[in-house]
Design a protein around this motif. Sequence first.
Motif, mmCIF file in Angstrom:
data_model
loop_
_atom_site.group_PDB
_atom_site.id
_atom_site.type_symbol
_atom_site.label_atom_id
_atom_site.label_comp_id
_atom_site.label_asym_id
_atom_site.label_seq_id
_atom_site.Cartn_x
_atom_site.Cartn_y
_atom_site.Cartn_z
ATOM 1 N N ALA A 211 21.416 39.295 24.223
ATOM 2 C CA ALA A 211 22.318 40.067 23.369
ATOM 3 C C ALA A 211 23.764 39.666 23.620
ATOM 4 C CB ALA A 211 22.134 41.558 23.633
ATOM 5 N N LEU A 212 24.519 39.555 22.531
ATOM 6 C CA LEU A 212 25.940 39.225 22.607
ATOM 7 C C LEU A 212 26.793 40.486 22.473
ATOM 8 C CD1 LEU A 212 25.992 36.034 20.350
ATOM 9 C CD2 LEU A 212 26.260 36.096 22.839
ATOM 10 N N ASN A 213 27.977 40.426 23.046
ATOM 11 C CA ASN A 213 28.955 41.504 22.962
ATOM 12 C C ASN A 213 30.324 40.925 22.658
ATOM 13 O OD1 ASN A 213 27.501 44.102 24.135
ATOM 14 N ND2 ASN A 213 26.862 42.384 25.404
ATOM 15 N N PHE A 214 31.248 41.791 22.238
ATOM 16 C CA PHE A 214 32.593 41.319 21.909
ATOM 17 C C PHE A 214 33.255 40.644 23.100
ATOM 18 C CE2 PHE A 214 37.143 41.679 21.126
ATOM 19 C CZ PHE A 214 37.235 41.212 19.821
ATOM 20 N N PHE A 215 32.949 41.115 24.313
ATOM 21 C CA PHE A 215 33.607 40.517 25.475
ATOM 22 C C PHE A 215 33.165 39.075 25.716
ATOM 23 C CE2 PHE A 215 30.038 42.871 27.556
ATOM 24 C CZ PHE A 215 29.390 41.812 28.173
ATOM 25 N N ASP A 216 32.036 38.660 25.118
ATOM 26 C CA ASP A 216 31.648 37.251 25.230
ATOM 27 C C ASP A 216 32.706 36.349 24.589
ATOM 28 O OD1 ASP A 216 29.047 37.225 26.577
ATOM 29 O OD2 ASP A 216 28.366 38.375 24.847
ATOM 30 N N LEU A 217 33.259 36.793 23.467
ATOM 31 C CA LEU A 217 34.343 36.047 22.823
ATOM 32 C C LEU A 217 35.551 35.951 23.747
ATOM 33 C CD1 LEU A 217 34.186 37.577 19.247
ATOM 34 C CD2 LEU A 217 33.971 35.145 19.758
ATOM 35 N N LEU A 218 35.913 37.076 24.350
ATOM 36 C CA LEU A 218 37.063 37.078 25.250
ATOM 37 C C LEU A 218 36.806 36.201 26.469
ATOM 38 C CD1 LEU A 218 37.930 40.900 25.189
ATOM 39 C CD2 LEU A 218 38.907 39.073 23.778
ATOM 40 N N MET A 219 35.566 36.205 26.963
ATOM 41 C CA MET A 219 35.239 35.441 28.163
ATOM 42 C C MET A 219 35.376 33.941 27.932
ATOM 43 S SD MET A 219 31.838 35.754 30.571
ATOM 44 C CE MET A 219 32.076 37.498 30.874
ATOM 45 N N ILE A 220 34.855 33.431 26.798
ATOM 46 C CA ILE A 220 34.941 31.986 26.559
ATOM 47 C C ILE A 220 36.372 31.556 26.272
ATOM 48 C CG2 ILE A 220 32.539 31.849 25.765
ATOM 49 C CD1 ILE A 220 33.606 31.556 22.894
ATOM 50 N N GLN A 221 37.214 32.510 25.838
ATOM 51 C CA GLN A 221 38.613 32.207 25.562
ATOM 52 C C GLN A 221 39.518 32.379 26.794
ATOM 53 O OE1 GLN A 221 39.410 34.946 22.392
ATOM 54 N NE2 GLN A 221 38.332 33.718 20.842
ATOM 55 N N GLY A 222 38.951 32.870 27.889
ATOM 56 C CA GLY A 222 39.736 33.107 29.089
ATOM 57 C C GLY A 222 40.574 34.361 29.028
ATOM 58 N N LYS A 223 40.210 35.293 28.142
ATOM 59 C CA LYS A 223 40.994 36.516 27.955
ATOM 60 C C LYS A 223 40.319 37.751 28.549
ATOM 61 C CE LYS A 223 43.019 34.846 23.603
ATOM 62 N NZ LYS A 223 43.148 35.103 22.137
ATOM 63 N N TYR A 224 39.219 37.532 29.262
ATOM 64 C CA TYR A 224 38.477 38.661 29.830
ATOM 65 C C TYR A 224 38.787 38.763 31.319
ATOM 66 C CZ TYR A 224 34.551 41.922 30.325
ATOM 67 O OH TYR A 224 33.778 43.029 30.554
ATOM 68 N N GLN A 225 38.618 39.976 31.876
ATOM 69 C CA GLN A 225 38.945 40.159 33.292
ATOM 70 C C GLN A 225 38.019 39.389 34.216
ATOM 71 O OE1 GLN A 225 38.247 42.819 31.191
ATOM 72 N NE2 GLN A 225 36.995 44.375 32.199
ATOM 73 N N VAL A 226 36.815 39.048 33.731
ATOM 74 C CA VAL A 226 35.878 38.229 34.504
ATOM 75 C C VAL A 226 35.936 36.800 33.983
ATOM 76 C CG1 VAL A 226 33.459 37.889 35.132
ATOM 77 C CG2 VAL A 226 34.375 40.211 34.901
ATOM 78 N N LYS A 227 36.163 35.845 34.879
ATOM 79 C CA LYS A 227 36.260 34.431 34.499
ATOM 80 C C LYS A 227 35.247 33.632 35.320
ATOM 81 C CE LYS A 227 41.076 34.664 32.972
ATOM 82 N NZ LYS A 227 41.104 36.145 32.972
ATOM 83 N N PRO A 228 34.036 33.409 34.772
ATOM 84 C CA PRO A 228 33.005 32.679 35.514
ATOM 85 C C PRO A 228 33.419 31.220 35.736
ATOM 86 C CG PRO A 228 32.087 33.833 33.595
ATOM 87 C CD PRO A 228 33.563 33.837 33.445
ATOM 88 N N PRO A 229 32.889 30.583 36.759
ATOM 89 C CA PRO A 229 33.152 29.153 36.947
ATOM 90 C C PRO A 229 32.505 28.339 35.834
ATOM 91 C CG PRO A 229 31.486 29.922 38.506
ATOM 92 C CD PRO A 229 32.024 31.144 37.826
ATOM 93 N N PHE A 230 33.176 27.270 35.434
ATOM 94 C CA PHE A 230 32.618 26.374 34.407
ATOM 95 C C PHE A 230 31.534 25.479 35.034
ATOM 96 C CE2 PHE A 230 37.141 26.813 32.867
ATOM 97 C CZ PHE A 230 36.842 27.590 31.770
#
Length: 324
Positions: free
Chosen positions: A38-57
């Motif tokens: 399931a996708l959520n709006f924060f997935d968009l923010l995460m791939i853009q680097g705009k979310y509070q969680v930034k996973p390693p690439f």
Amino acid sequence: MKAVLCSQFCGPDDLVLTDIPDPVAGPGEAVIAIKSAALNFFDLLMIQGKYQVKPPFPFSPAAEIAGVIESVGAGVTDLKPGDRVAASIGHNGAREKVAVATTQIVKIPDNLDFDRAAGVIVIYGTALHALQDRADPKPGETLAVFGAAGGTGLAACELGKVLGLKVIACASSDEKLAFAKQHGAELTINYAKEDLKEALKRIGGDKGIDIVFDPVGGSFAEAGVRASAWKGRFLVIGFAGGEIPKIPLNLALLKGCDIRGVFWGAYMKRDPKDGRANLEKLMQWAADGKISSHVDRTFPLAQTTDALKVLAGRQAMGKVILHP
């Protein structure tokens, strides 16, 4: 196995579908063959680097998954291959398989399909934590839900009804409001047609609104606090509108109301036992039909970009699901 990867901060069009090695279950882990993510709006923010969680690439979007246990690691005794399960994993759901710590996994009832199971976790988990654990609800109280046709808003409408609250759905179109009424809302406000503050005042009367559930932020937040009842609870869920509001704190003083933060991800880490119990409760409620876990539409893994654009365009009413 196939995976959709984000290798640098980017938009949906820059995600790449590629092959990566199959995961191996380490100690205390299980490999899940993913049937639904399931996708959520924060997935968009995460791939853009705009979310509070930034996973390693590189990482994959999609935080919620449901599927079948394929293998288990050393020390795992409560799960076995073939078990139907769901898990909140933060990211990396847009792929065919993933290794997950068993503490993050819950079994799902046999009569609950994978799409709905995947869609329960974040939005209903957030809404239940907000309303049950943070809002101290009392049957018959009023609950105003902003963004009521979005994923988290729709979950709040349904759970508000389950908890015995009088649900006021607030959204930007009559179509969205009609949808919210099908899912637990009793009253509606179209804030594209009327001023939100005045509409809440009209419905709340002299008493005001007991609980405000706000996943939108922006200018709506202050309107929600101004409409709060004495000892009301304003729940800060998120900022899907893009703007983090600045609330005049004199409003909290004058209203004697609370502004309460709701951070479900941190709650799950800090209080995993209660969080897991909440998820098990929600899975059973979904299987029993008490909550819909409504799926708006599904996409194959190769169309993850299109699925994320549906979220970016605010087109979804309910969940958007990937099928790896």
